[in-house]
Every structure is written in structure tokens, then in C-alpha cells.
Write an enzyme that holds these catalytic residues in place. Structure first.
Site: not given
Ligand SMILES: NC(=O)c1ccc[n+]([C@@H]2O[C@H](COP(=O)([O-])OP(=O)(O)OC[C@H]3O[C@@H](n4cnc5c(N)ncnc54)[C@H](OP(=O)(O)O)[C@@H]3O)[C@@H](O)[C@H]2O)c1
Length: 318
Positions: A51, A118
Site C-alpha cells: 500500500d 486519498h
Molecule cells: N488512506 C489513508 O488515509 C491512510 C491513513 C493511514 C494509514 N494508511 C495506510 O495503512 C497503513 C497502516 O497504518 P499505520 O501505518 O497508520 O499504522 P498500523 O499499521 O496500525 O501500525 C503501525 C505501527 O505499529 C508497529 N507495529 C507493526 N507491527 C507490529 C506488531 N506486530 N506488534 C507491535 N507493533 C507493531 C509499527 O512499528 P514498526 O514499523 O517498528 O514495526 C508501527 O509503529 C499505512 O502505513 C498506510 O499504508 C492509509
């Protein structure tokens, strides 16, 4: 039978006839110098869905990683599912195609599998942030028509939206000639989105769940992995709270997009297919207090934004 349902969980059907893998690697806040390696680790661990978004400022490095994976035979382009997103400053009809072209150049691809608007928010062409003077009037029908052009050209094999409320998705479905394939929204055990889930289900729009772990490492700082119900179920199933949160999403029929740049967490987040949450434990998720974490306050302004309040941005779903 068990293997059959396992296979069903690996991918979901899109209304285009294509399949979207149920787990995608999130790349928001995956920093330069690190994101490429994370993509490589993910593909080696079995991920086939990445993504991306232009605004994450890391598509170039992801493109290099994909090129390496394709040239070394770790994956074929046609088994990968790559998403990118149109940023708010590119909503003008004449900017939509240029924005995808820039993403395709950086990703070193001929097409993306999914291109999303987005946010239902528009800023002036060339601007970057959400300063009041950068806000521009929203015209989603015009932007969607340009998105339909990308679908017709084959540069985007599916088109969709992100951060659309139930009402905004209903409105789009009324004027779209090509219905959106996906609505990518915040969704996790602390934010179930039942109305949107039901609309998506009944109209064939796939719900893709962002921040499925509550985004603990970003300014959102969600603490869902400490949620007692999740911790208790994880203990019972001998899984981590992150795995239970992700498996909940998949059992709801959503693709999930966990971000990690850590090799062992990348693997942990993909280890979701040889087990499931049994119905008696699944029922406990309905007791979790609900809260939207990523509220989008940046898109709200008394005079310069079409949304004077968060209530207007989310049409009451807040
Ligand atoms: N369309 C939109 O507006 C929008 C908005 C937000 C997000 N997104 C997409 O969704 C993706 C995911 O959302 P997000 O980045 O907000 O957050 P998330 O995936 O909910 O959380 C990511 C965080 O959790 C940690 N993490 C990952 N695996 C873990 C595990 N097994 N145990 C404990 N901690 C863990 C990661 O750290 P480490 O990297 O150090 O493991 C990072 O700090 C984004 O990266 C993006 O691609 C889209």
C-alpha cells in the site's frame, strides 16, 4: 474444508473481477533508507500487496525494491498488488493523470492495481499542506471522472476512494459510471465502522482497513494493542495482540494493511492463515469501546474548507 477457508482468507474479490490480497504492507512513515528493505522482507515473507501513496514520499525507493524483487525472480509483477493514491493537491481533472504518471515512474511500473482518491479534501494545485489559504473547493464528480479515465486507459486496473464516509460513498455510487472497487478507511477492533461495512457489503465495494494496529508509531498513537479484550483473546489463542487485531479484520472480510519496517514484525503480521478466532471469542469484539483515532482535523476549517467541523467531514460518523 479448513484449507478451503484458509484459501478464501488469502484474497478478497473486487468488483472488477480482480482479487486483492488480504494482507498488504503499509508504507506510511516507513522512512527512506528503510522502506525498500521492508518491502523486500515482506515479499520474501509472502506479502503480495503493498500500500503506497505519493504523499508518503517513498515511492521511488519502493520502486527500486520492486525492480530488484522482479529481476531476481522473488516475485512476478502479475502476482503483486500495488496501490497508490491521488493526493489532495492533484484533484483537478488535468492533474489526475499527471499524478499517476509520477507515481508510476517512481514505482517503475506500467500500471497500478488500485488507485485511490486519498481524501475527500481538495487543496490548491502545487500546494503541500492544509494551510487555510491552500484549501480549494471540492469537486468529487470531476475528480472521479478523471479517475475513470485512468481505469479506461489501463494504467489503474481498479479505482477507488479512501476516507469516504457512508454518505460520501453513497453519493459517489449515484454519479459514478465506474463504481469504486475499494474504500480504504481506518478500521480495527476499536473502530469497527458498522454502517460503512454494511454499505460496502451490499454494494460490492471492498473495505480495506488502514491503521489496523491503531498506528502506535505515528502521531495518532493508538493504544489498541493494549485493549484488554484483545490482550485476553491473544493470550487465549497464544497469538500476539497485533495478530488478533489483523485476523479480526480478515474475518470481517476486510483487507488489512499493517505497516512495519521490522523484519520479525513483518513476518508476525503475515502469520494469520493457519488459525482463526472462534465465534465465542469473536463475539467479544462487540464489547470494545469505539473510537476514531485518525480524525482528520487538518481538513476542517470554519471558512476555507467545505467541512466546518469533524461531524461534516465524516457525516456524523465520528
Ligand atoms: N488512506 C489513508 O488515509 C491512510 C491513513 C493511514 C494509514 N494508511 C495506510 O495503512 C497503513 C497502516 O497504518 P499505520 O501505518 O497508520 O499504522 P498500523 O499499521 O496500525 O501500525 C503501525 C505501527 O505499529 C508497529 N507495529 C507493526 N507491527 C507490529 C506488531 N506486530 N506488534 C507491535 N507493533 C507493531 C509499527 O512499528 P514498526 O514499523 O517498528 O514495526 C508501527 O509503529 C499505512 O502505513 C498506510 O499504508 C492509509
Amino acid at each position: 474444508m479448513a484449507r478451503e477457508s484458509e484459501r478464501e482468507c488469502l484474497c478478497f474479490d473486487l468488483n472488477t473481477g480482480a482479487k486483492i490480497p488480504s494482507v498488504g504492507l503499509g508504507t506510511w512513515k516507513a522512512p527512506p533508507g528503510v522502506v525498500g528493505q521492508a518491502v523486500i522482507e515482506a515479499v520474501k515473507a509472502g506479502y503480495r500487496h503493498i500500500d503506497c501513496a505519493r504523499v508518503y514520499d517513498n515511492e521511488k525507493e519502493i520502486g527500486e525494491a520492486l525492480k530488484e524483487l522482479f529481476s531476481t525472480g522473488f516475485a512476478d509483477r502479475n502476482e503483486m498488488f500495488i496501490t497508490s493514491k491521488l493526493w489532495c493537491s492533484d484533484h483537478a481533472a488535468e492533474d489526475v493523470s499527471k499524478a499517476l504518471t509520477r507515481s508510476l515512474q517512481d514505482l517503475q511500473l506500467d500500471y497500478v492495481d488500485l488507485y485511490l482518491i486519498h481524501w475527500p479534501v481538495r487543496t490548491k494545485s502545487g500546494s503541500r499542506g492544509f494551510a487555510p489559504e491552500d484549501m480549494a473547493p471540492l469537486c468529487l464528480p470531476e475528480t472521479w471522472t478523471a479517475m475513470e479515465g485512468l481505469y479506461a486507459s489501463g494504467q489503474a486496473r481498479a479505482i477507488g476512494v479512501s476516507n469516504f464516509s457512508t454518505k460520501k460513498l453513497q453519493d459517489l455510487l449515484k454519479y459514478a459510471k465506474v463504481p469504486p472497487a475499494v474504500n480504504q478507511v481506518e478500521c480495527h477492533p476499536v473502530w469497527h465502522q458498522p454502517a460503512l461495512h454494511n454499505l460496502c457489503k451490499s454494494t460490492g465495494v471492498h473495505l480495506s482497513a488502514y491503521s489496523p494496529l491503531g498506528s502506535p508509531g505515528s502521531w495518532v498513537k493508538g493504544e489498541i494493542l493494549k485493549e484488554p479484550v484483545l490482550v485476553e483473546i491473544a493470550k487465549e489463542l497464544n497469538k500476539s495482540p497485533a495478530q488478533v487485531a489483523l485476523r479480526w479484520g480478515i474475518q470481517m472480510g476486510h483487507s488489512v494493511l499493517p505497516k512495519s519496517v521490522n523484519a520479525s514484525r513483518i513476518r508476525e503480521n503475515f502469520d494469520l492463515f493457519s488459525w482463526s478466532i472462534p465465534p465465542e471469542l469473536f463475539a467479544k469484539f462487540s464489547g470494545i469501546h469505539q473510537q476514531r483515532l485518525l480524525q482528520g482535523t487538518f481538513a476542517v476549517h470554519e471558512t476555507c474548507s467545505p467541512y466546518k467541523s469533524l461531524n461534516e467531514l465524516w457525516d456524523g460518523e465520528i
